[in-house]
Design an enzyme around this catalytic site. Structure first.
Site, PDB file in Angstrom:
ATOM      1  N   LYS A 108       0.809  -1.215   0.000  1.00 53.70           N
ATOM      2  CA  LYS A 108       0.000   0.000   0.000  1.00 53.70           C
ATOM      3  C   LYS A 108       0.850   1.277   0.000  1.00 53.70           C
ATOM      4  CE  LYS A 108      -4.158  -2.183   1.617  1.00 53.70           C
ATOM      5  NZ  LYS A 108      -3.732  -3.601   1.721  1.00 53.70           N
TER       6      LYS A 108
HETATM    7  C1  PLP Z   1      -4.461  -4.645   1.241  1.00 53.68           C
HETATM    8  C2  PLP Z   1      -3.731  -5.923   1.137  1.00 53.68           C
HETATM    9  C3  PLP Z   1      -4.153  -6.934   0.250  1.00 53.68           C
HETATM   10  C4  PLP Z   1      -5.401  -6.794  -0.580  1.00 53.68           C
HETATM   11  O1  PLP Z   1      -5.303  -5.788  -1.557  1.00 53.68           O
HETATM   12  P1  PLP Z   1      -6.650  -5.214  -2.225  1.00 53.68           P
HETATM   13  O2  PLP Z   1      -6.201  -4.100  -3.088  1.00 53.68           O
HETATM   14  O3  PLP Z   1      -7.504  -4.751  -1.089  1.00 53.68           O
HETATM   15  O4  PLP Z   1      -7.267  -6.350  -2.966  1.00 53.68           O
HETATM   16  C5  PLP Z   1      -3.385  -8.077   0.158  1.00 53.68           C
HETATM   17  N1  PLP Z   1      -2.277  -8.250   0.911  1.00 53.68           N
HETATM   18  C6  PLP Z   1      -1.847  -7.308   1.772  1.00 53.68           C
HETATM   19  C7  PLP Z   1      -0.635  -7.570   2.586  1.00 53.68           C
HETATM   20  C8  PLP Z   1      -2.555  -6.115   1.908  1.00 53.68           C
HETATM   21  O5  PLP Z   1      -2.115  -5.187   2.775  1.00 53.68           O
END
Ligand code: PLP
Length: 482
Positions: A108
């Protein structure tokens, strides 16, 4: 480039407006009206920041080239330790795109280190002088990444809501120790959907907006419902593809499959956008944990959220309402009327079924699979024993789903978090005794694998805890109005 609402395609705004607003009126999501064409041969040798500049320029046409150049250079250099988009071989045919070399150790950071810059610039361009109050519902990783991105920015306040007992100790401390004069963090008594639904309700409540307006405050979102979250994520699909060609893993122009550990459907949707721009993407494989509502949907066309919610060892994927799926439905059906009707059915009854044509178009690009905690743990152990590759609990779900699918096409798994964010579970998966505290577990994980723990996680137990409040979902409105 104009953006339209998934629930009302007559509504058109520029990128800056879409980013400032977050959500379109009537809860629709902003989507690009067209897709810019990629210049694959012109882009293949660019550095990560340079490539990000090119991809963003195609979508953010109202931002100045100078701004995009400076913002991408400032974001994807030192903060990612020169490892932005790092793509490594796990074994023949299987690769990992390591997206956790940023400051908070989850993918993220790619969006949330950049989006604050996009927002501040958008306000300038639109001559907006109000304070922007950002509300974030998080299943763990978004919260910290957003806090790190927005802390101490002028004209911005950020409030984060995470599910009490829904995150790891590390994730909770990452948020509870956040510094900055403009940040606020709440534990919500409930699961992620409770937090997300509570935040969405605040956004939809005209009386909250009116009250805040009187105080010169406007709400916005840092969740992946905001376009500014999605656009930076398109970049690493291109970057990874170019690296795979460079490493001899794929022939130039031939397809690569991507397997993505999925929750809110934002990360994988960025892959669909890359494909629409012309990247040779084979299948986009949606990997879910035991909360497999997307697996069922992508196979049958029926989205049925009326099911048990499971707390798993991949908490960032513990989601029953995947918000960004709405964007895909708009792109493939081309009808904001249809999307609005499906979303209304979902809100009222918890279930909807798309038409056969829409499903067929989705299945042209997407495959799906799921793996429960036990299967994920087996996979962590197998990848370490056979390939000397250590992965976290989310990435493990994707490795497992990729393996179950079996494929001749090179497969790139998006590795979304550092294994050190979930050290107790990873140790347990490796067959080691897991100490009670995450910090002792981090040290034990290093001892067992020789992999170093990221500095930013190791120091967490020495930082002062600033936030200890927990609230009920019903009180999210009041917190937003504080
Ligand atoms: C947020 C997250 C996901 C999922 O991603 P999306 O964009 O919500 O589908 C998967 N793995 C980790 C470690 C995350 O932080």
């Amino acid at each position: 480039m104009q953006y339209v609402s998934t629930r009302d395609s007559s509504l058109r705004v520029c990128a800056a407006e879409a980013i400032v607003r977050g959500l379109a009126p009537k809860s629709g999501l902003f989507v690009p009206q067209t897709f810019p064409k990629a210049d694959l041969s012109g882009w293949k040798d660019l550095s990560y920041p340079e490539l990000a500049e090119k991809v963003l320029a195609g979508f953010l046409t109202d931002y100045s080239p100078d701004f995009l150049h400076d913002a991408t250079a400032a974001t994807y250099g030192a903060a990612f330790g020169g490892k932005a988009g790092q793509t490594v071989k796990v074994h023949d045919g299987l690769y990992a795109v390591e997206l956790w070399h940023g400051p908070t150790c989850a993918f993220k950071d790619y969006a949330l280190q950049l989006m604050p810059k996009l927002l501040v610039e958008a306000k300038k361009m639109l001559h907006r002088t109000e304070t922007t109050r950002i509300l974030v519902a998080t299943s763990g990783d978004t919260g910290k990444a957003a806090l790190a991105g927005y802390a101490d920015l002028d004209g911005i306040e950020i409030e984060v809501f995470y599910p009490n007992d829904g995150t790891s100790e590390i994730q909770r401390l990452q948020m509870a120790t956040q510094t900055g004069k403009n940040v606020q963090v709440y534990a919500v008594n409930g699961n992620f959907d409770d937090a997300q639904t509570g935040v969405k309700r605040v956004f939809a409540d005209a009386s909250v907006a009116e009250e805040l307006e009187k105080r010169g405050i406007r709400l916005s979102s840092a969740n992946s419902i905001n376009w500014g979250r999605l656009v930076p994520q398109i970049v690493y699909y291109f970057y990874a593809y170019f690296r795979l060609v460079e490493q001899g893993a794929a022939a130039w122009g031939s397809p690569v499959d991507f397997c993505v550990p999925t929750g809110n459907f934002g990360d994988i949707l960025a892959g669909y956008y890359a494909k629409q721009m012309g990247l040779p993407v084979g299948r986009l494989v949606c990997a879910s944990n035991k909360n497999n509502v997307l697996t069922d949907f992508l196979r049958t066309g029926t989205y049925d959220a009326r099911r048990t919610f499971y707390k798993t060892t991949s908490p960032s994927m513990d989601i029953l309402i995947s918000s960004n799926l709405e964007r895909l439905l708009y792109h493939v059906s081309g009808s904001s009327e249809k999307v609005a009707a499906w979303m209304q059915q979902l809100a009222e009854t918890g279930v909807y079924t798309v038409d056969a044509d829409t499903l067929a178009k989705i299945q042209e690009s997407f495959a799906a699979g799921c793996a429960d905690d036990a299967a994920g743990f087996t996979e962590i152990k197998a990848r370490f024993a056979e390939d000397n590759y250590l992965c976290d609990t989310h990435t493990a779900v994707a490795f497992r789903v990729a393996k179950d699918l079996g494929t001749e096409t090179p497969m790139a798994v998006l590795s979304t978090a550092s294994p050190f964010k979930f050290p107790r579970d990873v140790l347990t998966a490796l067959g080691e005794e897991a100490p009670a505290s995450d910090f002792a577990a981090m040290a034990a994980l290093t001892a067992a694998t020789d992999a170093p723990a990221p500095e930013s996680l190791r120091v967490l137990d020495t930082l002062p805890v600033r936030f200890t409040d927990s609230i009920d979902p019903a009180d999210i409105s009041a917190a937003a109005l504080r």
